[in-house]
Structure formats: structure tokens, C-alpha cells
Scaffold this motif. Structure first.
Motif, PDB file in Angstrom:
ATOM      1  N   VAL A  54       9.414  -5.250  -1.488  1.00 40.86           N
ATOM      2  CA  VAL A  54       8.075  -4.654  -1.496  1.00 40.86           C
ATOM      3  C   VAL A  54       7.086  -5.810  -1.410  1.00 40.86           C
ATOM      4  CG1 VAL A  54       6.382  -3.322  -2.804  1.00 40.86           C
ATOM      5  CG2 VAL A  54       8.809  -2.677  -2.877  1.00 40.86           C
ATOM      6  N   LEU A  55       6.269  -5.793  -0.354  1.00 37.05           N
ATOM      7  CA  LEU A  55       5.292  -6.871  -0.177  1.00 37.05           C
ATOM      8  C   LEU A  55       3.920  -6.384  -0.607  1.00 37.05           C
ATOM      9  CD1 LEU A  55       4.473  -9.667   0.726  1.00 37.05           C
ATOM     10  CD2 LEU A  55       4.345  -8.828   3.075  1.00 37.05           C
ATOM     11  N   SER A  56       3.598  -6.628  -1.875  1.00 38.22           N
ATOM     12  CA  SER A  56       2.241  -6.343  -2.346  1.00 38.22           C
ATOM     13  C   SER A  56       1.572  -7.692  -2.612  1.00 38.22           C
ATOM     14  CB  SER A  56       2.282  -5.427  -3.571  1.00 38.22           C
ATOM     15  OG  SER A  56       3.174  -5.929  -4.526  1.00 38.22           O
ATOM     16  N   GLU A  63       4.559   6.185   6.555  1.00 36.24           N
ATOM     17  CA  GLU A  63       3.735   7.263   6.007  1.00 36.24           C
ATOM     18  C   GLU A  63       4.521   8.160   5.046  1.00 36.24           C
ATOM     19  OE1 GLU A  63       4.388   6.318   9.092  1.00 36.24           O
ATOM     20  OE2 GLU A  63       3.063   7.326  10.528  1.00 36.24           O
ATOM     21  N   ALA A  64       3.921   8.442   3.906  1.00 33.65           N
ATOM     22  CA  ALA A  64       4.529   9.374   2.947  1.00 33.65           C
ATOM     23  C   ALA A  64       4.280  10.803   3.426  1.00 33.65           C
ATOM     24  CB  ALA A  64       3.900   9.176   1.572  1.00 33.65           C
ATOM     25  N   GLU A 113       0.837  -1.212   0.000  1.00 30.69           N
ATOM     26  CA  GLU A 113       0.000   0.000   0.000  1.00 30.69           C
ATOM     27  C   GLU A 113       0.872   1.263   0.000  1.00 30.69           C
ATOM     28  OE1 GLU A 113      -3.463   1.742   2.901  1.00 30.69           O
ATOM     29  OE2 GLU A 113      -2.988  -0.379   3.044  1.00 30.69           O
ATOM     30  N   GLU A 114       1.948   1.235   0.796  1.00 29.23           N
ATOM     31  CA  GLU A 114       2.853   2.401   0.837  1.00 29.23           C
ATOM     32  C   GLU A 114       3.586   2.540  -0.496  1.00 29.23           C
ATOM     33  OE1 GLU A 114       2.300   4.000   3.380  1.00 29.23           O
ATOM     34  OE2 GLU A 114       1.540   2.476   4.735  1.00 29.23           O
ATOM     35  N   HIS A 115       4.006   1.402  -1.042  1.00 30.82           N
ATOM     36  CA  HIS A 115       4.691   1.438  -2.336  1.00 30.82           C
ATOM     37  C   HIS A 115       3.777   2.067  -3.398  1.00 30.82           C
ATOM     38  CE1 HIS A 115       6.797   0.154  -5.987  1.00 30.82           C
ATOM     39  NE2 HIS A 115       5.603  -0.265  -6.405  1.00 30.82           N
ATOM     40  N   ASP A 116       2.523   1.650  -3.442  1.00 28.80           N
ATOM     41  CA  ASP A 116       1.597   2.172  -4.462  1.00 28.80           C
ATOM     42  C   ASP A 116       1.437   3.683  -4.315  1.00 28.80           C
ATOM     43  OD1 ASP A 116       1.294  -0.383  -5.325  1.00 28.80           O
ATOM     44  OD2 ASP A 116      -0.671  -0.713  -4.400  1.00 28.80           O
TER      45      ASP A 116
END
Lengths: 115, 509
Positions: free
Chosen positions: B160-162, B49-50, B11-14
């Protein structure tokens, strides 16, 4: 004091209950609305783990004048005048308040006392 | 030296990729918070958090520029959250690891704020580059020196765990494996690129029992270079009907399950640089959990509530995918045949249902295991007849099926055939030979999935493990007997002779 003991004490205080610390056991003054002890208040002990409230306490420490049905009784670390009972909270959930869940569990045990 | 890696939940990667991968093909920049996750041999920075720029905080003109005020705002937000600062930018179209050597624009840009962010947050700055062509990351940590001489250390990998596990590997710290003849059929099946990804993962198997030993065999033969084995238990005669590779001699000589697994995986390994991490400890002990944080993927081949609780915690707090499963045998009353058998497989981690919410253990039982009740025969005897805590049934055949189900989860997660990642929770029914998708989401307020990415700030799930200590002490004592010592020495000598014979055979080729 472990973070779990602190979190358990805070949860009981937030629920309006009197507490007394006998580290690592927390004594909580629990009101009993129904059953043989209805209308009274009973000191009940819990040994919350460090990761409470994710994991609930296992043992319920009671004054040795109180006998629960179905066994699971052992000597309590609180010493003379106390016994502990194996009563894991089998429906423990993250959805509700941890304090309310444990108090409901303790009250249900006390309400079921017949002797 | 401690290795440094980075982990990002899907989710953070996206969210970050949406900002950094621009439609106009230019690079972009932003900040994010990161939190440490500390293992024994490595530290992971978990990206959280971005902190996106306000319109006047950055400018894009082929390259991207940010203001000092923006960096200061990110550092203050990080300090308020007890986190560190990560500076992220993109390299449009790139597909490989992007280094930031001294003198490069990327290194200069990061160096300018490295001291400031470290002073405000107490954590070193993490610099990251997104290769937008492959959607993989490169990273470094500004942790050496200070003032104008501050320097960075490159990360070994960024995972990255998506829906699948995507990993960017540093080309020299985690080099691709050399191709070799023993893996020819494997390479023909999925090619060198997939093999290079699989082989470089650090994979831990917790529980080297009936399922774990089979999973370990698969990992070693597939060519994984670094396999971890964690089990404190000893091979016993009662294990021989389902423990792959174990012999009567192993039981007589008090071979530990980890030692057995090391012997078998070393013999089965096809990777030239094969190495095992042997951990004769429980994941429930502080040092066991820290050792677990050195790995990219963990197989949960345990059936008890406490280790599952620890692994379920790490899946979210430390963004380590946990591949878990279980077997349930349903015998006819009076052991008069088998009514049915079920086995399950699922992958836990951010964006997925947790192992507790899938009903694989009851949190109330965790404390029973911790205080020794589950190892107290009189306590177990008083449990209801249908309590899962009394279940002792297990057979080799269903262990193989469960190991296969876990393997399939692993392959889907890592290889993502045709872009399909892990399949979600699955339940297999032997009687009807049916595979069922288990529809489950985490309960509202689930404390596991609600702790995603917090790293070392997790509630400590570990503790003193009396059973592990007792088993290890008993094994040590038993091995001290003269006959056992002599027999073990003979086995070791025989093993050395076998190694010598292998070297001679290699030379004759």
C-alpha cells in the motif's frame, strides 16, 4: 499505425486540419496567419511518438523551399523536396489541447520565416 | 513460476479501509476493480475503483454476506472498464497475514463467484482480506482449475503506497529474514519488525553510476535480501573519479557497471539470503521496463530524460514508488571555482507530485534522446551553452550527498519514523547549507498522475534503444580480444579463490 500516430491524426482532425499519413510521419496542412507566408497553407510533417500526447514530436518536416533560422536542419525521411528541423516544443503541457499546442508551435515557426 | 503480488494506492486503501473497518467491530465486505501490471517474473494486481454495496446488496451479522446481484454488478462494471474483480472483506483486530485455505469460509465465499467473475471479465477473481489491527492486506488469486475444482494461488505480498509504504508479506512466500550478528547494530537501531519489512522489499536501482553504486552499497549492508541492478553501460577510465569501488582494472577489462555493482553488493551484503537481479539493459527498452515491474521500490539514479519518463510513468500507472533525485553543479565561468551545488530528492507515486511536474526533465527532450540526437556530438554542440543537456559536471562528493538524500527518502518512506512518511520533495543548497521543501503539485491534467493504477494499459513509454545496443555490442567485442579474455579469466579465478578462502575461514569458526 502506432497509438501515437493515431492520437496525433485524431487531434489534428479535431482541430479541423487536413492530414495525410506517410507512416510514421503525419502531414498536416497548416494555415499561416502572419509573416512572409501569411494567408497561405503549408504542409508540415510530424513524427509523433507512441506515447503522444504525453511526449510531443521532436522534428518538424517542411518543404525544402522553407528555411528556418538557427540551424538544426537534416534530410527528411519524406525524401526529395523535404527537410526536417530539430524544433522540440519546450513548453509542452498537459493542461491544453495537444492539437492546438502543436499547431501553435508549427505556426510560430512558419511565421518567423523571413526568406 | 510467476509470482503474484497486489498493489494499492493510498487513496484507494483509505476508501476501502473506511468501509471495511467498522466502528462496531464486525467484519464487512465490498468489491473493487483491479488491473494487471505484468513484469518478467511476477504479475501485480493493481486495485482501483471501489464498488460499494447498496443497502440491499449486503448484510452484516458478525460475518458479512453479499447478494449474487451485487457480485454481478461488480463484474459488469469491471468488464466495462476492462478490469478484473476483487472481493474484499475484513478480519477485525487481526494483525498478520490471513490465509484462506480450502474449506475456510473466506475461500468458500470467494469460490462461489470465482468462475462467474472470470467468465464476465476475462480476469481471475482476486480475494483480499484486510487485517484491521495492522491495516495490512492479504490476497490470493483464483487462477487454477475451473468449475468446482477452481483453486487459488496466494499472493507473495500486498503493498500500500500512502505517505509511507506498508506491505503485508506472505509468511512462507516472503518469510522474515533470520536474525544475524552482522546486523546487530542495525537491529538495535530499529528492531526486528522494521528490519523484516525492509529486508523483504524487492528494490531496484536503475543506473549504477556514481549515485547508484552508493545506494546499492547502502541497500546491501542494510540487509535487503533481493536487490536489482539495472545499467547497460561499461566502466571507463573517465568514471573513476566518482564511481564507488571501480578500479583501473575494471575499466581495462570492460567490466559493466552492473557487473561491478553485483561484485560490490555481494561483498557488502549482510543478508544471508542475498540475491541480485542483474539487468544489463535500459529501463527504456520493453524488456527493461518489464523487469522493473518485478520490484516494490525503484531508485531512479539516472539523469537522462527518457529513463526518467519511463520511471515517472511506472510510478503512477503501476503504483511503484520511484525515489528520484539529481545534482546540479554551478561552476564559476571559465572553471574558476564552484559557485554553488544543489541536489534534490523526492518520491514519485500516487498522491505525490510527479518527476516531470517537479521540473526534473522536459518531456520535449525525451524524443531527442529516443531518436539519438542526445548522443550525436554535432547536435549537442549546437545546443545553447546553458542547456542542461550539455551539463557534464559531476564529482564524487556531491554524488555521496545525493545518494544520502535518496537514502533518507527511502528510509522515511519505508520506516516512517514516528509515523512520518516520505518528506516530500527536498532541495539542498551547498553554499548556504540549507534544505528547502519544494512546494509543487502536478499540473492540471497531468498525464502521469492522471494514469494512476492503469497498469498494462499505460501508453507504452519504451522503444528501441540504439545506444544501449551499441554499448553492449562494443563491450562484447572488446571482451573477445585474447588479452582481455585471459585477464578476465584470471580475475574470475582470483574471485573463486577468495570464495574458497571465505568458506575455509567460516569452517575454522
Amino acid at each position: 499505425m502506432s497509438p501515437g500516430v493515431q492520437a496525433f491524426s485524431d487531434a489534428m482532425t479535431a482541430a479541423g486540419r487536413r492530414t495525410e499519413l506517410r507512416d510514421p510521419i503525419v502531414l498536416v496542412l497548416v494555415d499561416v496567419p502572419l509573416g512572409r507566408h501569411a494567408g497561405s497553407e503549408v504542409w508540415v510533417g510530424a513524427d509523433p511518438p507512441s506515447d503522444f500526447p504525453t511526449i510531443p514530436p521532436h522534428w518538424v518536416h517542411l518543404p525544402d523551399s522553407i528555411e528556418l533560422a538557427d540551424g538544426g536542419k537534416q534530410a527528411s525521411e519524406l525524401g526529395a523536396g523535404w527537410a526536417k528541423w530539430s524544433r522540440p516544443h519546450k513548453r509542452w503541457s498537459d493542461a491544453g489541447s495537444a492539437g492546438s499546442q502543436w499547431l501553435a508551435h508549427a505556426r510560430a515557426l512558419l511565421q518567423a520565416v523571413t526568406e | 513460476m510467476t509470482e503474484f503480488v497486489v498493489a494499492v494506492a493510498g487513496e484507494e486503501h483509505d476508501r476501502l479501509s473506511d468501509h471495511l473497518t467498522r466502528a462496531d467491530g464486525q467484519e464487512d465486505v465490498c468489491f473493487a476493480l483491479w488491473r494487471p501490471s505484468t513484469g518478467v517474473r511476477r504479475t501485480t494486481a493493481i486495485i482501483g475503483e471501489a464498488v460499494f454495496p447498496a443497502p440491499d446488496e449486503r448484510r452484516v451479522d458478525r460475518t458479512a454476506w453479499f447478494t449474487g446481484d451485487y457480485a454481478l454488478r461488480a463484474a459488469r462494471e469491471a468488464a466495462g472498464a476492462g478490469a478484473g474483480v476483487a472481493l474484499l472483506h475484513s478480519h477485525p483486530g487481526a494483525t498478520s497475514w490471513q490465509a484462506a485455505p480450502d474449506g475456510s469460509a473466506d475461500a468458500d465465499s470467494e469460490r462461489k463467484i470465482a468462475n462467474l467473475t472470470r467468465e464476465i471479465t476475462g480476469h481471475p477473481l482476486v480475494g483480499m482480506t484486510l487485517s484491521t489491527g495492522s491495516q495490512t492486506w492479504s490476497a490470493r488469486r483464483w487462477d487454477r482449475g475451473q468449475g468446482t475444482s477452481i483453486a487459488n494461488s496466494e499472493a507473495a505480498s500486498v503493498r500500500v503506497l500512502s505517505n509511507a509504504l506498508h506491505v503485508g508479506y506472505h509468511p512462507t512466500l516472503r518469510p522474515p529474514p533470520p536474525a544475524q550478528g552482522t546486523q546487530l547494530r542495525t537491529l538495535h537501531s530499529w528492531g526486528e519488525q522494521v528490519q523484516a519489512h525492509l529486508a523483504r522489499l524487492r528494490v531496484l536501482v536503475v543506473g549504477a553510476g556514481s549515485v547508484g553504486q552508493l545506494v546499492l552499497e547502502m541497500l546491501a549492508r542494510t540487509g535487503i535480501e533481493h536487490v536489482g541492478i539495472m545499467d547497460f553501460d561499461t566502466v571507463e577510465l573517465v568514471n573513476l573519479d566518482r564511481l564507488h569501488g571501480a578500479t583501473t582494472l575494471d575499466a581495462r577489462l570492460y567490466t559493466s557497471k552492473a557487473e561491478l555493482a553485483q561484485r560490490l553488493t555481494t561483498g557488502a551484503a549482510t543478508a544471508i539470503r542475498f540475491a541480485t537481479g542483474v539487468h544489463e539493459i535500459s529501463i527504456c527498452e520493453p524488456n527493461g521496463m518489464r523487469a522493473g515491474l518485478d520490484y516494490d521500490v525503484i531508485f531512479s539514479c539516472v539523469d537522462r530524460p527518457w529513463p526518467r519518463h519511463v520511471l515517472n510513468t511506472l510510478a503512477y500507472s503501476d503504483v511503484v514508488p520511484i525515489i528520484d533525485g539529481g545534482i546540479r553543479l554551478d561552476p564559476m565561468p571559465g572553471a574558476a571555482g564552484l559557485r554553488n551545488a544543489y541536489w534534490r530528492s523526492h518520491t514519485a507515486g500516487p498522491g505525490r507530485s510527479c518527476i516531470r511536474c517537479l521540473g526534473q526533465y522536459d518531456v520535449a527532450d525525451v524524443q531527442l534522446e529516443r531518436d539519438g540526437s542526445l548522443d550525436d556530438p554535432s547536435y549537442i554542440a549546437n545546443l545553447p551553452a546553458d542547456s542542461p543537456l550539455r551539463a557534464r559536471q559531476n564529482v564524487y562528493a556531491t554524488s555521496m550527498a545525493a545518494a544520502s538524500a535518496l537514502t533518507n527518502q527511502f528510509l522515511s518512506l519505508v520506516i516512517a519514523p514516528s509515523g512520518f512518511g516520505d518528506p516530500g520533495p527536498l532541495k539542498f543548497d551547498l553554499r548556504q547549507h540549507r534544505v528547502e521543501r519544494v512546494q509543487a503539485n502536478c499540473a492540471d491534467g497531468c498525464s502521469y498522475s492522471g494514469s494512476s493504477g492503469i497498469g498494462d494499459r499505460r501508453r507504452d513509454p519504451t522503444g528501441h534503444h540504439t545506444l544501449a545496443e551499441r554499448v553492449i555490442a562494443e563491450r562484447k567485442r572488446a571482451r573477445g580480444r585474447n588479452r582481455t579474455r585471459l585477464a578476465r579469466a584470471i580475475v574470475r579465478a582470483s574471485s573463486r579463490l577468495e570464495d574458497f578462502a571465505t568458506r575455509i575461514a567460516d569452517r575454522s569458526d
